[in-house]
Scaffold this motif. Structure first.
Motif, PDB file in Angstrom:
ATOM      1  N   ASP A  72      31.601  39.997  41.451  1.00  0.00           N
ATOM      2  CA  ASP A  72      30.604  41.064  41.256  1.00  0.00           C
ATOM      3  C   ASP A  72      30.942  42.046  40.139  1.00  0.00           C
ATOM      4  O   ASP A  72      30.215  43.011  39.926  1.00  0.00           O
ATOM      5  N   HIS A  73      32.046  41.810  39.421  1.00  0.00           N
ATOM      6  CA  HIS A  73      32.416  42.640  38.279  1.00  0.00           C
ATOM      7  C   HIS A  73      32.556  44.115  38.633  1.00  0.00           C
ATOM      8  O   HIS A  73      32.176  45.007  37.861  1.00  0.00           O
ATOM      9  N   ASP A  74      33.138  44.377  39.775  1.00  0.00           N
ATOM     10  CA  ASP A  74      33.444  45.748  40.170  1.00  0.00           C
ATOM     11  C   ASP A  74      34.509  46.288  39.217  1.00  0.00           C
ATOM     12  O   ASP A  74      35.649  45.810  39.210  1.00  0.00           O
ATOM     13  N   GLU A  75      34.139  47.286  38.442  1.00  0.00           N
ATOM     14  CA  GLU A  75      35.053  47.793  37.423  1.00  0.00           C
ATOM     15  C   GLU A  75      36.269  48.482  38.022  1.00  0.00           C
ATOM     16  O   GLU A  75      37.305  48.602  37.365  1.00  0.00           O
ATOM     17  N   GLY A  76      36.168  48.928  39.281  1.00  0.00           N
ATOM     18  CA  GLY A  76      37.341  49.500  39.924  1.00  0.00           C
ATOM     19  C   GLY A  76      38.457  48.478  40.065  1.00  0.00           C
ATOM     20  O   GLY A  76      39.647  48.811  39.929  1.00  0.00           O
ATOM     21  N   LEU A  77      38.096  47.234  40.335  1.00  0.00           N
ATOM     22  CA  LEU A  77      39.091  46.166  40.422  1.00  0.00           C
ATOM     23  C   LEU A  77      39.739  45.923  39.068  1.00  0.00           C
ATOM     24  O   LEU A  77      40.967  45.815  38.951  1.00  0.00           O
ATOM     25  N   ALA A  78      38.912  45.831  38.029  1.00  0.00           N
ATOM     26  CA  ALA A  78      39.449  45.602  36.686  1.00  0.00           C
ATOM     27  C   ALA A  78      40.329  46.761  36.233  1.00  0.00           C
ATOM     28  O   ALA A  78      41.398  46.550  35.629  1.00  0.00           O
ATOM     29  N   ASP A  79      39.892  47.979  36.520  1.00  0.00           N
ATOM     30  CA  ASP A  79      40.676  49.148  36.100  1.00  0.00           C
ATOM     31  C   ASP A  79      42.063  49.126  36.737  1.00  0.00           C
ATOM     32  O   ASP A  79      43.064  49.453  36.072  1.00  0.00           O
ATOM     33  N   TRP A  80      42.140  48.755  38.028  1.00  0.00           N
ATOM     34  CA  TRP A  80      43.448  48.723  38.676  1.00  0.00           C
ATOM     35  C   TRP A  80      44.349  47.678  38.035  1.00  0.00           C
ATOM     36  O   TRP A  80      45.527  47.941  37.753  1.00  0.00           O
TER      37      TRP A  80
END
Length: 644
Positions: free
Chosen positions: A245-253
């Motif tokens: 789902d391209h949750d940017e919170g995951l990518a940022d972490w």
């Protein structure tokens, strides 16, 4: 609308590689069914009535199935995915009953072993992202390490302990090491975990119970707290969830955590340190030393455990960003050990992993290789072995220059072994035959497809013979029993069908240059009777040949990138020239000649209609990482998004 091309070149003879590939797929489908029949209960769990010991063991129950989803994505039978899910869920219930899992995830253990547990789950998620249960699991598992969880400290950018999981930080290094005794089987070869414990200067000192307790206590207190480099593999959990789902919170972490380790490496001359203390300082628990952490540079495996974790994290960052700049995490560590490399012989006798390396290379005492130090302690670098080729290959693969990579060429030039030889061995990681595949891509080793597939067939037949002789379940405590018997072999198929090495065993995502699917069945994997051979892998070009060996028309889809991240700009392909089937009044079969054609694509996918007994060679012009990577739904198509 996905462009479609029809294969128009009739087969005069079936390529041997295509026949071997289809035979291997057929044998593998029979093999996994036999493994399942012999060793599994109806609900998918492994047949085992023994006990569990210490914290270790979760990975060993998932590992026997780790590459079954890989086989499905390449072309295994349609029901293999259902079987893989049943076994994942059955093993998960089994381990939960043993008390090793909480909410379906490891309570807490090191990421060298957690990484070994993960490929099975990752393969299922990639194979069927429409499965909502596995999608929910992917998210739930990722959240165990995000800011706000007990496992991560956002102030120091650290995972707070070497042993973490669904139970939060699990302090120490396990009850097994309450004492570190000289009589523990198999540990002497790795030497002392710490070199500054009072009263312990040599292995023999550990025969004293007081010294053994002192070493165990020091391990628990100093190696069982703070961050360690192998925790970098935990980033795969977040990237796997992000692919849904391209949750940017995951990518940022992920990028925050990876960049924190990159900063620590930069401060250490480019070399990745192995430990960070509770306050965020490298060496805090080790007298200021950058070495000494759990599964770190000093003990037990050094480079063997640190470099795969760094490579997994760097490749995860490539998936997220479409950029290769964070491969410096791998480059700096390789540069550091290569600076101390030397060409030498006596490979089998040179250290903790020497016998395994000699077997893999077919080396005797006179064989010379470029050896680098795997470990470092107060005495400096030690424990020399050949450079592990898998991380070197992934580094080149990500940049697109496998056939011309300078480090690969340096290693080949320094080696006495025949890099084109396909050696007759099989390890649990489904690795080890990188060199002959590299030679094939470089044009030096044209017979690799046939010899590699023959090897894979022989590996499968041997495992089936071992299964026939094996008991229905292992003795108490022998939880490595099943992984020694897993008859599914996918390394060579990964090379030939996807244009990529197998996923890194210690938590790597299943990457590919091409994924071939069955349009009519709406699934990844070669359609029935279709064989594929990737012959060229370059940054902006992939060449793949498709052959329909059967008597029924098939409709395949070719996708660029494991997660639809690459754009097929255009495709060159061969079409039959006029002249076939020829004059009906003549009895000779005319030769099949072809003419080139070029089709504009402008997307990640291309459909290929393959009439019975036809072939086509596709020369794909690739714009690499043009789209945002995502788990792909073959049943309903997908829309790619450009990278921001």
């Amino acid at each position: 609308m996905t462009p479609r091309i029809t294969a128009a070149v009739p087969l005069r003879e079936l390529p041997r590689w295509a026949l071997l590939e289809r035979e291997l797929l057929s044998r593998l489908d029979r093999a996994w069914r036999e493994f399942e029949r012999r060793f599994c209960e109806p609900d998918g769990r492994l047949r085992y009535h023994g006990r569990m010991y210490g914290r270790d063991g979760v990975d060993d129950f998932y590992e026997p199935f780790f590459n079954w989803p890989t086989l499905y994505r390449i072309g295994g039978s349609p029901d293999l995915l259902t079987a893989a899910k049943r076994h994942w869920e059955g093993v998960t219930r089994q381990l939960s009953e043993y008390g090793y899992l909480r909410d379906e995830y490891e309570i807490g253990y090191d990421w060298f072993h957690q990484g070994e547990s993960l490929p099975f789950l990752l393969g299922i998620c990639a194979a069927d992202p429409a499965d909502t249960a596995f999608r929910a699991r992917a998210r739930r598992f990722a959240e165990l390490y995000l800011p706000g969880s007990d496992n991560y400290d956002p102030a120091t950018h650290t995972i707070v302990a070497p042993h973490t999981g669904a139970g939060g930080p699990r302090w120490g290094v396990g009850e097994d090491w309450a004492e570190y005794r000289a009589d523990q089987p198999g540990m002497q070869i790795y030497g002392l975990p710490l070199f500054d414990v009072p009263g312990v200067d040599s292995w023999d000192d550990l025969r004293d119970p007081d010294a053994a307790r002192a070493m165990g206590q020091a391990m628990q207190q100093r190696m069982g707290r703070g961050d360690t480099a192998v925790n970098l593999a935990a980033t795969t959990l977040a990237v796997n969830a992000w692919l849904y789902d391209h949750d940017e919170g995951l990518a940022d972490w992920v990028l925050e955590y990876v960049d924190a380790w990159r900063e620590r490496a930069a401060a250490n001359g480019g070399l990745l340190p192995d430990n960070v203390g509770p306050s965020g300082q490298v060496g805090e628990l080790h007298g200021g030393a950058w070495y000494g952490g759990h599964y770190g540079w000093t003990w037990p495996h050094g480079l063997h455990s640190i470099l795969p974790a760094a490579t997994v994290a760097a490749l995860n960052a490539v998936v997220l960003t479409g950029r290769v700049d964070r491969l410096d995490l791998v480059d700096g560590t390789l540069d550091a050990v290569l600076a101390h490399g030397e060409v030498a012989d006596g490979i089998a006798a040179r250290g903790s992993l020497g016998p395994g390396w000699a077997e893999r290379l077919g080396a005797d005492e006179t064989t010379r290789e470029l050896l680098v130090p795997y470990r470092h302690g107060p005495q400096g670098w030690f424990d020399r072995h050949p450079v592990p080729l898998t991380p070197v290959l992934w580094r080149a693969w990500a940049r697109g220059d496998i056939a011309t990579d300078t480090l690969i060429e340096r290693l080949r030039a320094a080696s006495d072994t025949d890099w084109e030889a396909v050696r007759w061995f099989h390890d649990k990681e489904e690795q080890g035959h990188e060199a002959p595949w590299i030679g094939y891509l470089a044009g030096r080793n044209p017979d690799y497809p046939e010899r590699g597939l023959e090897l894979a067939l022989t590996q499968t037949l041997r495992r089936m013979a071992l299964i026939t002789e094996a008991p229905d379940e292992p003795q108490d405590g022998d939880i490595h029993f099943w992984q020694r018997l897993n008859p599914v072999v996918t390394e060579v198929l990964s090379h030939l069908v996807t244009g990529a090495p197998p996923a890194i065993y210690y938590g790597g995502l299943p990457l590919a240059r091409v994924v071939i699917g069955d349009v009519r069945l709406g699934r990844p994997g070669l359609p029935a009777d279709v064989a594929a051979l990737v012959t060229t892998v370059e940054e902006h070009r992939v060449v793949v040949e498709l052959v329909n060996t059967g008597d029924a028309e098939q409709l395949a889809v070719v996708q660029a990138g494991a997660f639809g991240e690459d754009e097929i700009v255009a495709v060159g392909h061969d079409v039959a020239a006029p002249g076939y089937p020829g004059d009906a009044w003549r009895y000779d079969v005319p030769p099949v000649t072809t003419v080139p054609h070029r089709t504009t694509v402008g997307g990640a996918r291309l459909e290929i209609l393959l009439p019975a007994r036809t072939r086509i060679t596709l020369d794909l012009d690739i714009n690499r990482r043009a789209y945002r990577a995502a788990h792909q739904h073959f049943a309903h198509g997908t829309t790619q998004e450009e990278h921001p």
